[in-house]
Motif scaffolding. Structure first.
Motif, PDB file in Angstrom:
ATOM      1  N   GLU A  50      16.398   8.803  50.172  1.00  0.00           N
ATOM      2  CA  GLU A  50      16.647   8.724  51.614  1.00  0.00           C
ATOM      3  C   GLU A  50      15.337   8.848  52.386  1.00  0.00           C
ATOM      4  OE1 GLU A  50      19.377   7.941  53.340  1.00  0.00           O
ATOM      5  OE2 GLU A  50      20.304   7.570  51.380  1.00  0.00           O
ATOM      6  N   THR A  51      14.471   9.739  51.939  1.00  0.00           N
ATOM      7  CA  THR A  51      13.180   9.917  52.609  1.00  0.00           C
ATOM      8  C   THR A  51      12.353   8.641  52.492  1.00  0.00           C
ATOM      9  OG1 THR A  51      13.278  12.232  51.929  1.00  0.00           O
ATOM     10  CG2 THR A  51      11.184  11.459  52.805  1.00  0.00           C
ATOM     11  N   LEU A  52      12.371   8.050  51.304  1.00  0.00           N
ATOM     12  CA  LEU A  52      11.621   6.812  51.094  1.00  0.00           C
ATOM     13  C   LEU A  52      12.152   5.703  52.004  1.00  0.00           C
ATOM     14  CD1 LEU A  52       9.486   5.321  49.331  1.00  0.00           C
ATOM     15  CD2 LEU A  52      11.345   4.727  47.774  1.00  0.00           C
ATOM     16  N   LYS A  53      13.467   5.565  52.049  1.00  0.00           N
ATOM     17  CA  LYS A  53      14.079   4.543  52.891  1.00  0.00           C
ATOM     18  C   LYS A  53      13.690   4.743  54.355  1.00  0.00           C
ATOM     19  CE  LYS A  53      18.465   3.783  50.722  1.00  0.00           C
ATOM     20  NZ  LYS A  53      19.831   4.283  50.872  1.00  0.00           N
ATOM     21  N   TYR A  54      13.768   5.993  54.773  1.00  0.00           N
ATOM     22  CA  TYR A  54      13.418   6.339  56.151  1.00  0.00           C
ATOM     23  C   TYR A  54      11.971   5.947  56.435  1.00  0.00           C
ATOM     24  CZ  TYR A  54      12.704   9.280  60.284  1.00  0.00           C
ATOM     25  OH  TYR A  54      12.405   9.737  61.536  1.00  0.00           O
ATOM     26  N   ALA A  55      11.094   6.275  55.512  1.00  0.00           N
ATOM     27  CA  ALA A  55       9.668   5.973  55.702  1.00  0.00           C
ATOM     28  C   ALA A  55       9.423   4.468  55.706  1.00  0.00           C
ATOM     29  CB  ALA A  55       8.840   6.650  54.609  1.00  0.00           C
ATOM     30  N   LEU A  56      10.107   3.749  54.810  1.00  0.00           N
ATOM     31  CA  LEU A  56       9.870   2.306  54.706  1.00  0.00           C
ATOM     32  C   LEU A  56      10.278   1.570  55.983  1.00  0.00           C
ATOM     33  CD1 LEU A  56      10.876   1.566  50.991  1.00  0.00           C
ATOM     34  CD2 LEU A  56       8.583   1.806  51.942  1.00  0.00           C
ATOM     35  N   LYS A  57      11.142   2.195  56.770  1.00  0.00           N
ATOM     36  CA  LYS A  57      11.529   1.577  58.040  1.00  0.00           C
ATOM     37  C   LYS A  57      10.470   1.772  59.111  1.00  0.00           C
ATOM     38  CE  LYS A  57      16.443   2.208  57.587  1.00  0.00           C
ATOM     39  NZ  LYS A  57      17.199   3.457  57.767  1.00  0.00           N
ATOM     40  N   LYS A  58       9.528   2.671  58.844  1.00  0.00           N
ATOM     41  CA  LYS A  58       8.571   3.028  59.885  1.00  0.00           C
ATOM     42  C   LYS A  58       7.151   2.562  59.595  1.00  0.00           C
ATOM     43  CE  LYS A  58      10.980   6.534  62.052  1.00  0.00           C
ATOM     44  NZ  LYS A  58      10.744   7.530  63.089  1.00  0.00           N
ATOM     45  N   LEU A  59       7.019   1.575  58.711  1.00  0.00           N
ATOM     46  CA  LEU A  59       5.690   1.206  58.234  1.00  0.00           C
ATOM     47  C   LEU A  59       4.838   0.502  59.274  1.00  0.00           C
ATOM     48  CD1 LEU A  59       6.636  -0.193  54.739  1.00  0.00           C
ATOM     49  CD2 LEU A  59       5.868   2.086  55.359  1.00  0.00           C
ATOM     50  N   GLN A  60       5.505  -0.148  60.177  1.00  0.00           N
ATOM     51  CA  GLN A  60       4.870  -1.132  61.039  1.00  0.00           C
ATOM     52  C   GLN A  60       3.493  -0.746  61.613  1.00  0.00           C
ATOM     53  OE1 GLN A  60       4.928  -2.116  64.612  1.00  0.00           O
ATOM     54  NE2 GLN A  60       4.211  -4.142  63.981  1.00  0.00           N
ATOM     55  N   PRO A  61       3.343   0.421  62.245  1.00  0.00           N
ATOM     56  CA  PRO A  61       2.049   0.683  62.885  1.00  0.00           C
ATOM     57  C   PRO A  61       0.919   1.069  61.928  1.00  0.00           C
ATOM     58  CG  PRO A  61       3.571   2.508  63.285  1.00  0.00           C
ATOM     59  CD  PRO A  61       4.329   1.473  62.540  1.00  0.00           C
ATOM     60  N   TYR A  62       1.191   1.211  60.649  1.00  0.00           N
ATOM     61  CA  TYR A  62       0.174   1.816  59.781  1.00  0.00           C
ATOM     62  C   TYR A  62      -0.666   0.808  59.005  1.00  0.00           C
ATOM     63  CZ  TYR A  62       2.821   5.932  60.900  1.00  0.00           C
ATOM     64  OH  TYR A  62       3.448   6.929  61.582  1.00  0.00           O
ATOM     65  N   ASP A  63      -1.921   1.211  58.756  1.00  0.00           N
ATOM     66  CA  ASP A  63      -2.777   0.432  57.857  1.00  0.00           C
ATOM     67  C   ASP A  63      -2.527   0.856  56.415  1.00  0.00           C
ATOM     68  OD1 ASP A  63      -4.100  -0.722  60.096  1.00  0.00           O
ATOM     69  OD2 ASP A  63      -5.264   1.135  60.311  1.00  0.00           O
TER      70      ASP A  63
END
Ligand code: SF4
Ligand code: SF4
Lengths: 299, 296
Positions: A154-167
């Motif tokens: 669940e944590t991984l899924k949550y994080a993968l949804k928030k990747l956009q702004p990161y290098d």
């Protein structure tokens, strides 16, 4: 954006130390927007090392049976179907042992008198912290609940949804080879396998390498605690050269040891130390491989 | 006599579980006790190595720790009850009936339970290996290995323990020494259920103490008596008292840091055997003697 998983089967080889230090290098030293994802849900430590405080953003939940004692006839049907024996009949009582329950809901379907209702239990939390250019997402399992892989996923899924702004996204995995870890490795572009120059470290590295090779991501082996006396150096070097694996060695100097014991980051406390320098090398190695991947993508 | 099961665990990896467990098993065997050592760290097994490596394998089995549903599309009438019932979103609608996502499937069988026309049957799926071996020091070790991405490592641990108890009864074993996985998750819970005593190995770092606190929460839930071993205490002597008072559990012993511990692994020999006169070995012996006092 590049996702880097820091992993290793054996505990205590220094995965978290390395994940946190390279996150700091990428963000604070090199100015890239970086996200650190801590999947060591059994004992997440990245945020304490970084000295940030977290805010809770998600309660990770799972099914649990809610028993209506008035309706329950103590027929024991649910105890027969429960695959993990989380429901037990003792004398004139139906006991529910949450630590054993996997939340499959079989009990809900087999109860002939509908005495079992849909309930929810918290099995962990997802927490966040922002620290300028370095953000952190942390998964934490609730002690006593066995569904730690679910909290990881669940944590991984949550994080993968928030990747956009990161290098860069750095994923710190717990020790092991379970499903949650496998998912994290599959989601990444580069895998950093952390080991130590001991016989047990080497045995574990070999096992993990043979398992992760199939995922088809470039691997960088990081040998932590390099210089530890009595280590199995020749066997380790033979293995690395035989498999032609890129590797970085992190010396076990006093600066690194002191930071570790105090719960600090060497790259911030003693950036000139040999260990800190080799962590910079590791980051360069990651960049080299990144360039290679990009070139391949263009061809 | 009933078997006494001692679990060696730590909330955080790398604090010295295998070090303590291997030396404890060796200590007990040397004091003429009948022992089985269990490596419950099935995601990074190394206890057998620490006890000298395998001399002879007693048996080796594949472990089928999960079941996967097989859909009989001829029977399926597409009522989708199974999809509704599955809590892990492992089934989705397809042309001819439900399609199973084997990655999400936990293999707990609820779909088969609710299907009105018996269109779902189950096939066992391999999740790892388990085997028993005599180490070259003549200590019986039961160990396992979880496949990558394997599920239910807890069940594999239960199975290891079940096998150990079976074998233990036959061989009149007095002690089972369980080297648990790091953390507090599924395999650790399985390691702890039924144990007589938990030895928590901590090192003097904030990370380790935090992990130990989480492990203790679990031990209290499961009502298991716990003691502490402070490993590598001299790396940060000021932390000793703090650790003990933070955790509020009796301290069984403290062991100093010695680089020889690494050489001991290299030569696959417990340090008690390699350097019996060393300070570390003396501290280990004192700790284990105190343990025996506790248990009798
Ligand atoms: S949800 Fe599944 S595991 Fe939990 S008590 Fe019910 S049958 Fe048992
Ligand atoms: S419950 Fe049985 S009949 Fe209904 S969709 Fe599932 S497999 Fe088909």
């Amino acid at each position: 954006m590049t996702i880097i998983a820091v992993s290793g089967g054996k505990g205590g080889t220094g995965k978290t130390t390395i994940a946190v230090n390279i996150s700091l290098i990428l963000s604070r030293v090199r100015g890239h927007k970086t996200l650190l994802v801590d999947l060591d849900v059994d004992n997440p430590c990245t945020y304490t090392l970084l000295g940030v405080s977290l805010r809770e953003v998600v309660h990770v939940k799972s099914f649990k049976p809610e028993i209506d004692e008035l309706k329950c006839t103590l027929c024991g049907e649910c105890t027969r179907y429960c695959p993990t024996h989380a429901l037990v009949l003792i004398a004139d009582k139906l006991l529910f042992l949450s630590s054993l329950c996997e939340g499959c809901a079989a009990c809900l379907y087999v109860c002939p008198t509908s005495a079992i209702k849909e309930g929810r239990k918290v099995i962990g939390w997802i927490k966040e912290a922002g620290k300028g250019v370095l953000d952190v997402i942390v998964g934490e399992a609730k002690p006593g609940e066995r569904k730690t892989d679910d909290v990881m996923e669940e944590t991984l899924k949550y994080a993968l949804k928030k990747l956009q702004p990161y290098d860069y996204v750095i994923i710190d995995t717990p020790p092991g080879t379970s499903r949650g870890i496998y998912e994290a490795l599959k989601a990444s572009d580069i895998i950093v396998l952390v080991t130590e120059p001991t016989r047990l470290g080497l045995a574990d590295l070999k096992r993990l390498y043979s398992l992760t090779r199939g995922i088809g991501r470039p691997i960088i082996v990081t040998v932590n605690k390099y210089g530890l006396k009595g280590g199995s150096y020749r066997e380790l070097e033979d293995f690395l050269s035989r498999e032609d694996l890129p590797s970085v060695f992190i010396p076990y100097d006093n600066s690194l040891l002191r930071s570790y014991i105090r719960g600090e980051c060497v790259i911030e406390q003693q950036p000139q130390a040999p260990s800190a320098q080799s962590l910079l090398q590791l980051t360069d190695k990651i960049n080299e491989i990144e360039i290679k991947i990009k070139k391949k993508g263009l061809l | 006599m009933s078997i006494c099961e001692i679990v060696v665990a730590s909330g955080k990896g790398g604090t010295g579980k295998t070090f303590i467990a291997s030396n404890l098993a060796y200590f007990l065997a040397k004091s003429n006790h009948n022992v089985i050592a269990i490596d419950a760290d099935v995601e990074a097994p190394d206890l057998l190595l620490a006890l000298g490596g395998a001399k002879g394998i007693l048996w080796k089995n594949e472990y089928y720790g999960a079941e996967v549903p097989i859909i009989d599309y001829k029977r399926c009438m597409k009522c989708w009850k199974c999809i509704e019932a599955c809590r892990f979103e492992a089934l989705r609608k397809g042309e001819r009936g439900p399609i199973v996502d084997y990655n999400s499937c936990e293999g707990l069988g609820v779909c088969g339970l609710v299907c009105p026309v018996d269109a779902i049957s189950f096939k066992p799926r391999r999740t790892g290996l388990l085997y028993a071996a005599y180490s070259s020091l003549d200590i019986l070790v039961i160990t396992g290995e979880l496949d990558l991405g394997g599920k239910n490592s807890g069940r594999l641990v239960y199975e290891l323990k079940r096998k150990a108890y079976d074998l233990g009864k036959k061989l009149d074993v007095e002690y089972l020494i369980v080297d648990a996985a790091p953390g507090i998750g599924c395999p650790v819970i399985s390691s702890l259920v039924g144990a007589s005593l938990l030895i928590i190995v901590v090192e003097p770092t904030p990370q380790s103490i935090k992990g130990a606190q989480r492990l203790l929460t679990l031990a209290k839930l499961l009502d298991i008596r716990s003691v502490l071993v402070l490993n590598k205490y001299d790396l940060n002597p000021g932390y000793l008292g703090k650790a003990a008072s933070l955790l509020g559990v009796p301290v069984l012993g403290k062991i100093r840091y010695d680089e020889m511990v690494v050489s001991a692994y290299t030569s696959m020999t417990p340090i008690l055997m390699l350097a019996p006169g060393s300070a570390v070995s003396r501290e280990l012996k004192t700790t284990f003697e105190r343990l025996m006092g506790l248990l009798t």
